[in-house]
Every structure is written in C-alpha cells, then in structure tokens.
Design a protein around this motif. Structure first.
Motif, PDB file in Angstrom:
ATOM      1  N   ALA A  58       0.853  -1.345  -0.089  1.00  0.00           N
ATOM      2  CA  ALA A  58      -0.006  -0.088   0.074  1.00  0.00           C
ATOM      3  C   ALA A  58       1.040   1.288  -0.068  1.00  0.00           C
ATOM      4  O   ALA A  58       0.254   2.321  -0.685  1.00  0.00           O
ATOM      5  CB  ALA A  58      -1.185   0.001   1.084  1.00  0.00           C
ATOM      6  N   ALA A  59       2.018   1.238   0.495  1.00  0.00           N
ATOM      7  CA  ALA A  59       2.895   2.446   0.793  1.00  0.00           C
ATOM      8  C   ALA A  59       3.546   2.537  -0.824  1.00  0.00           C
ATOM      9  O   ALA A  59       3.554   3.711  -1.160  1.00  0.00           O
ATOM     10  CB  ALA A  59       3.873   2.207   1.814  1.00  0.00           C
ATOM     11  N   VAL A  60       3.859   1.533  -1.341  1.00  0.00           N
ATOM     12  CA  VAL A  60       4.276   1.649  -2.771  1.00  0.00           C
ATOM     13  C   VAL A  60       3.124   2.243  -3.593  1.00  0.00           C
ATOM     14  O   VAL A  60       3.583   3.172  -4.484  1.00  0.00           O
ATOM     15  CB  VAL A  60       4.864   0.206  -3.196  1.00  0.00           C
ATOM     16  CG1 VAL A  60       5.424   0.399  -4.706  1.00  0.00           C
ATOM     17  CG2 VAL A  60       6.124  -0.191  -2.380  1.00  0.00           C
ATOM     18  N   THR A  61       2.120   1.597  -3.594  1.00  0.00           N
ATOM     19  CA  THR A  61       0.762   1.929  -4.415  1.00  0.00           C
ATOM     20  C   THR A  61       0.790   3.360  -4.060  1.00  0.00           C
ATOM     21  O   THR A  61       0.449   4.338  -5.298  1.00  0.00           O
ATOM     22  CB  THR A  61      -0.365   1.304  -4.074  1.00  0.00           C
ATOM     23  OG1 THR A  61      -0.114  -0.187  -4.615  1.00  0.00           O
ATOM     24  CG2 THR A  61      -1.499   1.763  -5.024  1.00  0.00           C
ATOM     25  N   ASP A  62       0.901   3.983  -2.800  1.00  0.00           N
ATOM     26  CA  ASP A  62       0.382   5.389  -2.629  1.00  0.00           C
ATOM     27  C   ASP A  62       1.431   6.358  -2.746  1.00  0.00           C
ATOM     28  O   ASP A  62       1.098   7.148  -3.660  1.00  0.00           O
ATOM     29  CB  ASP A  62       0.350   5.603  -0.957  1.00  0.00           C
ATOM     30  CG  ASP A  62      -0.169   7.049  -0.678  1.00  0.00           C
ATOM     31  OD1 ASP A  62      -1.150   7.587  -0.938  1.00  0.00           O
ATOM     32  OD2 ASP A  62       0.368   7.500  -0.038  1.00  0.00           O
ATOM     33  N   THR A  63       2.577   5.991  -2.909  1.00  0.00           N
ATOM     34  CA  THR A  63       3.796   6.643  -3.508  1.00  0.00           C
ATOM     35  C   THR A  63       3.705   6.947  -4.869  1.00  0.00           C
ATOM     36  O   THR A  63       4.089   8.150  -5.363  1.00  0.00           O
ATOM     37  CB  THR A  63       5.187   6.055  -2.990  1.00  0.00           C
ATOM     38  OG1 THR A  63       5.158   6.169  -1.538  1.00  0.00           O
ATOM     39  CG2 THR A  63       6.275   7.241  -3.164  1.00  0.00           C
ATOM     40  N   ILE A 120      12.560   9.151  -9.327  1.00  0.00           N
ATOM     41  CA  ILE A 120      12.301   8.465  -7.840  1.00  0.00           C
ATOM     42  C   ILE A 120      11.763   7.295  -7.892  1.00  0.00           C
ATOM     43  O   ILE A 120      11.950   6.577  -7.328  1.00  0.00           O
ATOM     44  CB  ILE A 120      11.285   9.983  -7.273  1.00  0.00           C
ATOM     45  CG1 ILE A 120      12.302  11.140  -7.106  1.00  0.00           C
ATOM     46  CG2 ILE A 120      10.566   9.091  -6.058  1.00  0.00           C
ATOM     47  CD1 ILE A 120      11.141  12.427  -6.862  1.00  0.00           C
ATOM     48  N   LEU A 121      10.784   7.167  -9.015  1.00  0.00           N
ATOM     49  CA  LEU A 121       9.787   5.888  -9.089  1.00  0.00           C
ATOM     50  C   LEU A 121      10.940   4.769  -9.393  1.00  0.00           C
ATOM     51  O   LEU A 121      10.664   3.647  -8.909  1.00  0.00           O
ATOM     52  CB  LEU A 121       8.649   5.904  -9.942  1.00  0.00           C
ATOM     53  CG  LEU A 121       7.643   6.836  -9.579  1.00  0.00           C
ATOM     54  CD1 LEU A 121       6.883   7.043 -11.038  1.00  0.00           C
ATOM     55  CD2 LEU A 121       7.019   6.420  -8.448  1.00  0.00           C
ATOM     56  N   LYS A 122      11.813   5.105 -10.148  1.00  0.00           N
ATOM     57  CA  LYS A 122      12.809   4.033 -10.559  1.00  0.00           C
ATOM     58  C   LYS A 122      13.534   3.730  -9.311  1.00  0.00           C
ATOM     59  O   LYS A 122      14.015   2.366  -9.082  1.00  0.00           O
ATOM     60  CB  LYS A 122      13.763   4.398 -11.658  1.00  0.00           C
ATOM     61  CG  LYS A 122      14.711   3.691 -12.367  1.00  0.00           C
ATOM     62  CD  LYS A 122      15.378   4.345 -13.488  1.00  0.00           C
ATOM     63  CE  LYS A 122      16.703   3.432 -13.947  1.00  0.00           C
ATOM     64  NZ  LYS A 122      17.288   4.398 -15.205  1.00  0.00           N
ATOM     65  N   ALA A 123      13.962   4.853  -8.429  1.00  0.00           N
ATOM     66  CA  ALA A 123      14.662   4.383  -7.215  1.00  0.00           C
ATOM     67  C   ALA A 123      13.824   3.380  -6.350  1.00  0.00           C
ATOM     68  O   ALA A 123      14.290   2.377  -5.580  1.00  0.00           O
ATOM     69  CB  ALA A 123      15.217   5.463  -6.601  1.00  0.00           C
ATOM     70  N   LEU A 124      12.582   3.975  -6.169  1.00  0.00           N
ATOM     71  CA  LEU A 124      11.682   3.156  -5.454  1.00  0.00           C
ATOM     72  C   LEU A 124      11.500   1.786  -6.053  1.00  0.00           C
ATOM     73  O   LEU A 124      11.326   0.585  -4.997  1.00  0.00           O
ATOM     74  CB  LEU A 124      10.228   3.843  -5.479  1.00  0.00           C
ATOM     75  CG  LEU A 124       8.981   3.226  -4.660  1.00  0.00           C
ATOM     76  CD1 LEU A 124       9.353   2.982  -3.323  1.00  0.00           C
ATOM     77  CD2 LEU A 124       7.939   3.978  -4.813  1.00  0.00           C
ATOM     78  N   ALA A 125      11.549   1.507  -7.149  1.00  0.00           N
ATOM     79  CA  ALA A 125      11.348   0.362  -7.761  1.00  0.00           C
ATOM     80  C   ALA A 125      12.623  -0.761  -7.399  1.00  0.00           C
ATOM     81  O   ALA A 125      12.572  -1.791  -6.936  1.00  0.00           O
ATOM     82  CB  ALA A 125      11.357   0.078  -9.177  1.00  0.00           C
TER      83      ALA A 125
END
Length: 89
Positions: A26-31, A77-82
C-alpha cells in the motif's frame, strides 16, 4: 531538485526502515499514485485509507509541491523506489 530528493529520502525512510523488512504494498501504491496521478484522481486513491479529512487535505497540499517536480525527475524517483522494492525482503 531539493523537493524530489526530500520525497525520495522520506519514501526510503518510511518504506525501508529495517534491513530485512518487506515494503508494504500500500505504501508503494500510494507513493506511485502521489507522483503520477492528478489531484482529483489521487484524492480518490487517498480516500481508500479512511484517513481523517485533515490528513487528506494536508496530503493534497503537499501534492501541490510534488506536482512541480518535472516528469523526468518523478520517473527517477519511481525508478529508485522500484530498486528498493526489488531488494526488500
């Protein structure tokens, strides 16, 4: 540039607090939604958590600042999150 770095650091701090922890989906989806959705669509997304109206309002105020991040930087940012998600757990 400073805002995008701040968002990244906060995301990493909240999602990757334990070396062997698993990141909450859920944290990943929200971000991801926070960085990619427009304001009305994100408001619907944020509503699924049953947060108090003040919290949703505060998140939408923060989104105004995040919306000023360039598309290219958002994808970084999303790439780093992945990468963080793929190394978790």
């Amino acid at each position: 540039m400073r805002l995008s770095l701040s968002v990244l650091l906060v995301t990493l701090a909240l999602c990757y607090y334990d070396a062997d922890g698993v990141i909450c989906p859920a944290a990943v989806t929200d971000t991801t939604a926070f960085l990619t959705f427009n304001k009305p669509l994100y408001k619907l997304q944020a509503g699924r958590f049953d947060a108090p109206p003040e919290a949703v309002k505060a998140k939408l105020e923060t989104k105004k600042c995040a919306d000023k991040i360039s598309i290219g930087n958002r994808w970084l940012i999303l790439k780093a999150l992945a990468k963080v998600v793929s190394k978790g757990g």
